[in-house]
Write a protein that holds these residues in place. Structure first.
Motif, short mmCIF file in Angstrom:
data_model
loop_
_atom_site.label_atom_id
_atom_site.label_comp_id
_atom_site.label_asym_id
_atom_site.label_seq_id
_atom_site.Cartn_x
_atom_site.Cartn_y
_atom_site.Cartn_z
N ARG A 102 -9.09 19.29 4.20
CA ARG A 102 -8.72 20.59 5.20
C ARG A 102 -7.22 21.03 4.59
N GLY A 103 -6.51 20.07 3.87
CA GLY A 103 -5.24 20.37 3.79
C GLY A 103 -5.01 22.00 3.01
N LEU A 104 -5.48 21.96 1.82
CA LEU A 104 -5.12 23.39 1.17
C LEU A 104 -6.00 24.42 2.15
N GLU A 105 -6.83 24.39 2.89
CA GLU A 105 -7.23 25.13 3.61
C GLU A 105 -6.38 25.86 4.63
N LEU A 106 -5.65 24.82 5.36
CA LEU A 106 -4.63 24.89 6.22
C LEU A 106 -3.64 25.51 5.63
N VAL A 107 -2.92 25.40 4.23
CA VAL A 107 -1.94 25.97 3.47
C VAL A 107 -2.46 27.50 3.52
N ASP A 108 -3.48 27.79 3.12
CA ASP A 108 -3.92 28.99 2.63
C ASP A 108 -3.81 29.82 3.86
N GLY A 109 -4.30 29.25 4.96
CA GLY A 109 -4.36 30.03 6.31
C GLY A 109 -3.08 30.27 6.95
N LEU A 110 -1.95 29.36 6.61
CA LEU A 110 -0.75 29.42 7.56
C LEU A 110 0.14 30.15 6.69
N ALA A 111 0.20 30.02 5.22
CA ALA A 111 1.17 30.58 4.49
C ALA A 111 0.76 32.00 4.09
N ASP A 112 2.01 32.89 3.90
CA ASP A 112 1.52 34.22 3.40
C ASP A 112 1.32 34.32 1.82
N ARG A 113 1.52 33.12 1.17
CA ARG A 113 1.39 33.04 -0.29
C ARG A 113 1.48 31.70 -0.70
N TRP A 114 0.73 31.13 -1.63
CA TRP A 114 0.81 29.79 -1.83
C TRP A 114 0.46 29.60 -3.60
N GLY A 115 0.45 28.78 -4.43
CA GLY A 115 -0.02 28.64 -5.51
C GLY A 115 0.56 27.38 -6.35
N TRP A 116 0.24 27.16 -7.53
CA TRP A 116 0.90 26.06 -8.32
C TRP A 116 1.03 26.54 -9.57
N ASN A 117 2.11 25.88 -10.14
CA ASN A 117 2.38 26.12 -11.52
C ASN A 117 2.60 24.50 -12.38
N PRO A 118 2.33 24.64 -13.65
CA PRO A 118 2.67 23.64 -14.23
C PRO A 118 3.99 23.18 -14.31
N GLU A 119 4.73 22.18 -14.36
CA GLU A 119 6.02 21.92 -14.48
C GLU A 119 6.35 20.59 -15.38
N GLY A 120 6.88 20.71 -16.32
CA GLY A 120 6.97 19.56 -17.24
C GLY A 120 5.70 18.72 -17.53
N ALA A 121 5.65 17.65 -17.29
CA ALA A 121 4.31 16.77 -17.35
C ALA A 121 3.33 17.09 -16.10
N GLY A 122 4.05 17.42 -15.21
CA GLY A 122 3.35 17.39 -13.94
C GLY A 122 3.04 19.06 -13.29
N LYS A 123 3.15 19.09 -11.95
CA LYS A 123 3.03 20.40 -11.36
C LYS A 123 3.80 20.64 -10.37
#
Length: 153
Positions: A102-123
């Motif tokens: 349920r973690g990312l569903e909570l993030v989606d419901g609570l945050a005004d915006r969210w996302g992810w981006n590659p960063e170096g060898a990670g994210k």
């Protein structure tokens, strides 16, 4: 507008989630966001979810970053968790009695915006909460229920 940017290194250990919450709460208080504001509780929950995902699903060290505006009520608070795993976040939908997912569903419901981006060898997974939309400006976390007394248990 001034922005305070702070960061905390997170070890790949589930105990780090509690440490990240305590650290975040202390930084919020120092930025003018009071501990009893609905915005503070929302941000603490978002930190908890993003750090938990990094610790549990990657097994890698991570870095929690907070960008906290100083001043105007309409500014945006940004949370980021960067880790060295290239595996993208995978939102799930938990059914019934499942205890995970349920973690990312909570993030989606609570945050005004969210996302992810590659960063170096990670994210880097990020979310933003607009102070004017959080209920903090009016003192009401749930405006539809302003006239009701309620207790969180």
């Amino acid at each position: 507008m001034q922005v305070l940017q702070v960061q905390l290194e997170i070890r790949p250990d589930p105990a780090e989630v509690g440490r990240a919450r305590r650290w975040t709460r202390s930084r919020l208080t120092g930025s003018g966001i009071e501990a009893d504001e609905p915005l503070a509780e929302t941000l603490i929950l978002l930190v908890s979810e993003l750090v938990t995902n990094a610790v549990v699903h990657t097994g890698c060290p991570a870095v929690l970053r907070l960008s906290l505006p100083r001043g105007a009520e309409s500014d945006t608070v940004r949370l980021e968790v960067a880790d060295s795993s290239a595996r993208p976040p995978a939102p799930r939908h938990a059914d019934g009695d499942e205890t995970n997912g349920r973690g990312l569903e909570l993030v989606d419901g609570l945050a005004d915006r969210w996302g992810w981006n590659p960063e170096g060898a990670g994210k880097r997974i990020w979310c933003e909460v607009d102070r004017c939309n959080s209920g903090a400006a009016t003192g009401a976390a749930y405006p539809a229920y302003e006239d009701f007394a309620y207790e969180a248990v």
